[in-house]
Design a protein around this motif. Structure first.
Motif, PDB file in Angstrom:
ATOM      1  N   GLY A 212       0.822  -1.205   0.000  1.00  0.00           N
ATOM      2  CA  GLY A 212       0.000   0.000   0.000  1.00  0.00           C
ATOM      3  C   GLY A 212       0.851   1.247   0.000  1.00  0.00           C
ATOM      4  N   ARG A 216       0.583   4.391  -4.145  1.00  0.00           N
ATOM      5  CA  ARG A 216       0.108   3.189  -4.830  1.00  0.00           C
ATOM      6  C   ARG A 216      -0.502   3.507  -6.199  1.00  0.00           C
ATOM      7  N   ASP A 220       0.155   0.891  -9.298  1.00  0.00           N
ATOM      8  CA  ASP A 220      -0.941  -0.073  -9.419  1.00  0.00           C
ATOM      9  C   ASP A 220      -1.921   0.428 -10.482  1.00  0.00           C
ATOM     10  N   TRP A 223      -5.686   0.762  -9.489  1.00  0.00           N
ATOM     11  CA  TRP A 223      -6.058   1.464  -8.270  1.00  0.00           C
ATOM     12  C   TRP A 223      -7.128   2.528  -8.508  1.00  0.00           C
ATOM     13  N   GLY A 243      -3.373   3.979   1.219  1.00  0.00           N
ATOM     14  CA  GLY A 243      -3.222   3.255  -0.041  1.00  0.00           C
ATOM     15  C   GLY A 243      -3.759   1.845   0.012  1.00  0.00           C
ATOM     16  N   GLY A 376       6.401  -1.506  -7.763  1.00  0.00           N
ATOM     17  CA  GLY A 376       5.782  -1.756  -6.467  1.00  0.00           C
ATOM     18  C   GLY A 376       6.309  -2.997  -5.782  1.00  0.00           C
TER      19      GLY A 376
END
Length: 381
Positions: A212, A216, A220, A223, A243, A376
């Motif tokens: 998170g 993020r 991501d 997201w 996040g 990430g």
């Protein structure tokens, strides 16, 4: 009802307004109760004046209406709700109204004990204000745990009642949140360094010890995808601040079996995150989450606090001049010789020493978290 005329005021009053007097023909005093009180008052004050003493003005007690009480300090008739309780009194009420009672008690403490603080110190800890000042001087004026803030709060062992040392507000509160438990303090230190069992479980489940974070959205791609329905306010708060969403939090709770990721003793209630990177470490109970915050999320401070509770942190040593003094760090240094803010040079060395001397501490073969990269994921050394 039988009545009688008072010889002083000349008023006809009921017999109940006269004191009983067996020498009188009717068995009642010659004067009513009010006039009798005035006569006694004049006689008493005349005698006191002849002795050179001052007296307060006469006041008839029975003149106070029902449901009211006279305060002799402020000399005002007030409702009985303005008076505290006192079981030793025949009325069940304190002598003075609440504001006057506080003032009278404060004046009495200053007169008998020097100050209100000195009274509280003797009452709660059995030490005086001078002894506290001497302890602060021996510590160099700083808290013995964090070595940063001013030492202002007396810390004591809640089991024995003995005073340990003088701490700052945050360190004193942090010990209370961890219930003076050195094992929980060391578990929290390992947790913050991503070395504990929770971090290992996260690495097994998702390959990283944290996830998170506010960034993020950058790594991501899913997201920003909107759901088919609106979520709770907590859902959007978690997305914005940590996040993560409700589903992520539920997954964390399930992985932790509903228990705190730090101590595993109490239910997890709060999302815990790294205040630097913003990444979420786990779900913690209220006391562990608050305690880590009060100890500044610093593993060194947590380990020093654990040693402090066990009596291993503060040592008494003999200096070169033959006098005894305190030793607060390893390597040893005289607290009186360190200027304010000068403990930073010894902080890291002391933290490394306490990390290596823990009986159950061990190096874990886990990746080092350096924050979320473009993909990430964690960076391996």
């Amino acid at each position: 009802m039988r009545s009688k005329k008072c010889l002083d005021c000349g008023e006809e009053k009921p017999a109940s307004e006269f004191w009983k007097l067996k020498a009188s023909k009717d068995g009642l005093a010659h004067y009513c109760k009010a006039c009798f009180g005035l006569r006694n008052s004049r006689s008493y004050r005349k005698k006191q004046a002849s002795l050179g003493k001052e007296t307060r003005a006469y006041r008839r007690h029975s003149a106070v209406p029902e449901g009211m009480k006279y305060c002799p300090q402020c000399k005002v008739v007030k409702p009985i709700e303005d008076f505290g309780r006192n079981r030793a009194s025949s009325t069940g009420l304190a002598t003075y109204c609440r504001p006057c009672h506080n003032k009278v008690m404060a004046d009495e403490r200053r007169r008998n004990h020097g100050s209100g603080r000195n009274y509280q110190l003797k009452l709660r800890y059995g030490i005086t204000e001078q002894q506290v000042e001497q302890m602060v001087l021996e510590q160099g004026g700083v808290c013995v745990i964090c070595l940063r803030a001013d030492a202002k709060h007396v810390d004591h062992d809640h089991l024995t009642g003995l005073v340990r040392r003088i701490l700052c507000f945050k360190c004193n509160g942090g010990l209370g949140q961890f219930a003076d438990d050195p094992a929980r303090l060391r578990l929290a230190a390992d947790y913050l360094e991503l070395r504990g069992s929770h971090a290992r479980g996260m690495c097994i489940e998702i390959g990283v010890p944290v996830f998170g974070g506010p960034d993020r959205v950058r790594w991501d791609p899913n997201w920003r995808t909107r759901g088919d329905s609106l979520k709770s306010a907590r859902h959007y708060h978690r997305r914005r601040r940590y996040g993560i969403n409700d589903e992520d939090a539920e997954w964390l709770l399930k992985m932790q079996m509903g228990q705190c990721a730090v101590c595993f003793d109490f239910p997890a209630e709060h999302v815990d995150h790294d205040h630097v990177s913003g990444a979420v470490r786990g779900m913690a109970c209220s006391s562990c989450n608050t305690g880590m915050g009060q100890l500044r999320d610093d593993p060194i401070a947590l380990r020093r606090a654990a040693d402090y509770v066990e009596g291993r942190l503060v040592q008494t040593v003999t200096g070169e001049d033959g006098r005894t003094r305190l030793s607060l760090t390893v390597p040893d240094v005289d607290p009186a010789s360190v200027p304010r803010g000068g403990w930073k040079a010894f902080w890291e060395q002391d933290g490394e020493y306490r990390k290596q001397t823990l009986p159950f501490d061990e190096e874990l073969d886990t990746p080092v978290w350096e924050g979320p990269g473009p993909a990430g994921v964690l960076s391996h050394e």
